[in-house]
Enzyme design. Sequence first.
Site, PDB file in Angstrom:
ATOM      1  N   CYS B 202       0.860  -1.190   0.000  1.00  0.00           N
ATOM      2  CA  CYS B 202       0.000   0.000   0.000  1.00  0.00           C
ATOM      3  C   CYS B 202       0.897   1.241   0.000  1.00  0.00           C
ATOM      4  O   CYS B 202       0.621   2.235  -0.672  1.00  0.00           O
ATOM      5  CB  CYS B 202      -0.889   0.034   1.242  1.00  0.00           C
ATOM      6  SG  CYS B 202      -1.849  -1.452   1.543  1.00  0.00           S
ATOM      7  N   HIS B 206       0.961   4.944  -1.719  1.00  0.00           N
ATOM      8  CA  HIS B 206       0.297   5.927  -0.863  1.00  0.00           C
ATOM      9  C   HIS B 206       1.198   6.555   0.202  1.00  0.00           C
ATOM     10  O   HIS B 206       0.735   7.368   0.989  1.00  0.00           O
ATOM     11  CB  HIS B 206      -0.952   5.307  -0.237  1.00  0.00           C
ATOM     12  CG  HIS B 206      -1.967   4.911  -1.279  1.00  0.00           C
ATOM     13  ND1 HIS B 206      -2.662   5.838  -2.017  1.00  0.00           N
ATOM     14  CD2 HIS B 206      -2.360   3.697  -1.741  1.00  0.00           C
ATOM     15  CE1 HIS B 206      -3.464   5.201  -2.872  1.00  0.00           C
ATOM     16  NE2 HIS B 206      -3.291   3.909  -2.732  1.00  0.00           N
ATOM     17  N   ARG B 245     -13.042  -0.480  -1.721  1.00  0.00           N
ATOM     18  CA  ARG B 245     -11.813   0.137  -2.226  1.00  0.00           C
ATOM     19  C   ARG B 245     -10.605  -0.732  -1.877  1.00  0.00           C
ATOM     20  O   ARG B 245      -9.692  -0.881  -2.691  1.00  0.00           O
ATOM     21  CB  ARG B 245     -11.656   1.540  -1.613  1.00  0.00           C
ATOM     22  CG  ARG B 245     -10.525   2.344  -2.214  1.00  0.00           C
ATOM     23  CD  ARG B 245     -10.862   2.831  -3.611  1.00  0.00           C
ATOM     24  NE  ARG B 245      -9.693   3.364  -4.314  1.00  0.00           N
ATOM     25  CZ  ARG B 245      -8.890   2.638  -5.088  1.00  0.00           C
ATOM     26  NH1 ARG B 245      -9.113   1.361  -5.271  1.00  0.00           N
ATOM     27  NH2 ARG B 245      -7.858   3.193  -5.707  1.00  0.00           N
ATOM     28  N   CYS B 249      -7.851  -2.168  -4.479  1.00  0.00           N
ATOM     29  CA  CYS B 249      -6.420  -1.881  -4.351  1.00  0.00           C
ATOM     30  C   CYS B 249      -5.610  -3.175  -4.257  1.00  0.00           C
ATOM     31  O   CYS B 249      -4.557  -3.306  -4.862  1.00  0.00           O
ATOM     32  CB  CYS B 249      -6.168  -1.069  -3.082  1.00  0.00           C
ATOM     33  SG  CYS B 249      -5.737   0.634  -3.410  1.00  0.00           S
TER      34      CYS B 249
END
Lengths: 120, 288, 140
Positions: B202, B206, B245, B249
């Site tokens: 992630c 991000h 979501r 992802c």
Amino acid sequence: MRKLTTSLCAAGVLAMFSAAPAVADNHADQIALGKAVYMGKSRGNCISCHAIDDPDANLAGNQGPPTISMKARYPDKSKLRAQVWDASKNNPLTIMPPLGKHWILSEEEIDAVVEYIYQF
Amino acid sequence: MKIIKTLALGLTVAAATQMTHAADTGFDMQTVDPEADRIALQKYFKSRFPESDIADYVNGIYAVDAGSREQWEELEEFPPYEFDVEQGEELFNTAFANGKGYADCFENGGIGIRQNFPYWSKEEGTVKTLEQEINECRVNNGEEPLKWGKGAIAQISAYMAWTSRDKVFDIKIPADDERAKAAYLDGKKFFYAKRGQLNLSCANCHVQGSNIAIRADLPSPQLGHVTHFPVFRSKWGSLGTLHRRYSGCHKDSRSKPLKPQAEEFRNLEYFQSYMSNGLVANGPGSRK
Amino acid sequence: MKKGLIIAAALAMAPTLATAASFQEAFESNRAMHGNDHVFEWKGGKYHTNHEEEMEARVKATKANAADLLAKAKAKNAEVAKLGFEWKLTGGILKDAQKAIDEGDYQKALNLAAQAKYHARIGIQQYHYAQKNWHLSVPE
């Protein structure tokens, strides 16, 4: 040394036993395949992170450095190939997927994309 | 010209990656320190984007990218989720067959409580999310559970978020239950571990990669990630939950995606929501 | 032969190869630089750059052999799924392999099963790597 045979794109298992096609056609085909890999979303999708000075490249991302001066940056083409094959070898945190190590692309596709980007 | 500009940006990325180099504490049950994590994350984004206020991170990518902010602000003038909030309110106030309703299942009648989710349930020994409790409320009152990703559950959640706007996130990790800390650590680990055929964490997009273009998309910063959920995404053309979501992802890393409300996702939500402590609830939101 | 010459040249020009600490590293670096079906030297011996799964697919293309490799691939994928690190496409590749068996294309089935098994094996590696290194990207 390794003759790229786009017709045998599966696992290249037969590559060593097959006769090499004519060199010029082969190279043009290889460049075309490499470009398709570079631009293709479900293939290499290199364009999503690397800008390239190809008129067909639009909306390139910039997570990674642009594909530029490849010959100067990688005088040894096999080092460039290794970087495409597994960029996490040199930088474990990299966002770049290990395209060869994780068998995202076939070895033939990697050869092709290396040939394609080596022109820039 | 264009190439040179992107090259400069590329160098910035390299510099940014440097900054994320390892800490030497906080990675096991003995050393993990959620508050230190939260402060370190704020510090990281402060140094990446000095112009942006921490409080503004509830607005996701628009906190750090002025270019797309204007468009988004125009969108928010006639928010695409307005209808969903109205629907959510109606659903929320419609009694079950047994005469009870959602208000009977939550503290304060379910109004203004979004910022307290998810929370650690000592009784059940697990992280509980708002959507999970919406469905439990239904099942306990003899109704069928709703599907997790979109539709009615997202609308009800959106209404509950709407009534909680501007309340400050205050996720607690009870010190008297080691399992809560373990769940937090598990979520943190999920966030930072590389996975899937594309070998992405992630954090790749991000944290290090936030606000750097992947094709024409700019990944949002992880700080403030959860505050605006559920979200109306233009890409979906509909409202969806946080776990919808997450599944998307997860799949983008070419992992076989977990199902919404899987324990791993709830732990991830626990970690991410703790990271947003101090920020306000501003759901539902709209995003590209 | 041309191939041999190039290998010799590559070895001469790449001193890093000589310092490769383990066979695994030497294998990977050669595969990365040269692809499959390449021969390299390591501590005096000659080795090829093919994955074990690719070698497993180089058997007689029979139904029994294809089914056997597919079963192994499925078992490996179950292993990685248990660790929570199953990859997205592997399930589909396994299905395609089964389809190829049903259609009598045993070489295709072998190749697909080999790829799926490789994906699962590397996913397991990825899991173990993540356990040790996930903290590297946490901001301090």
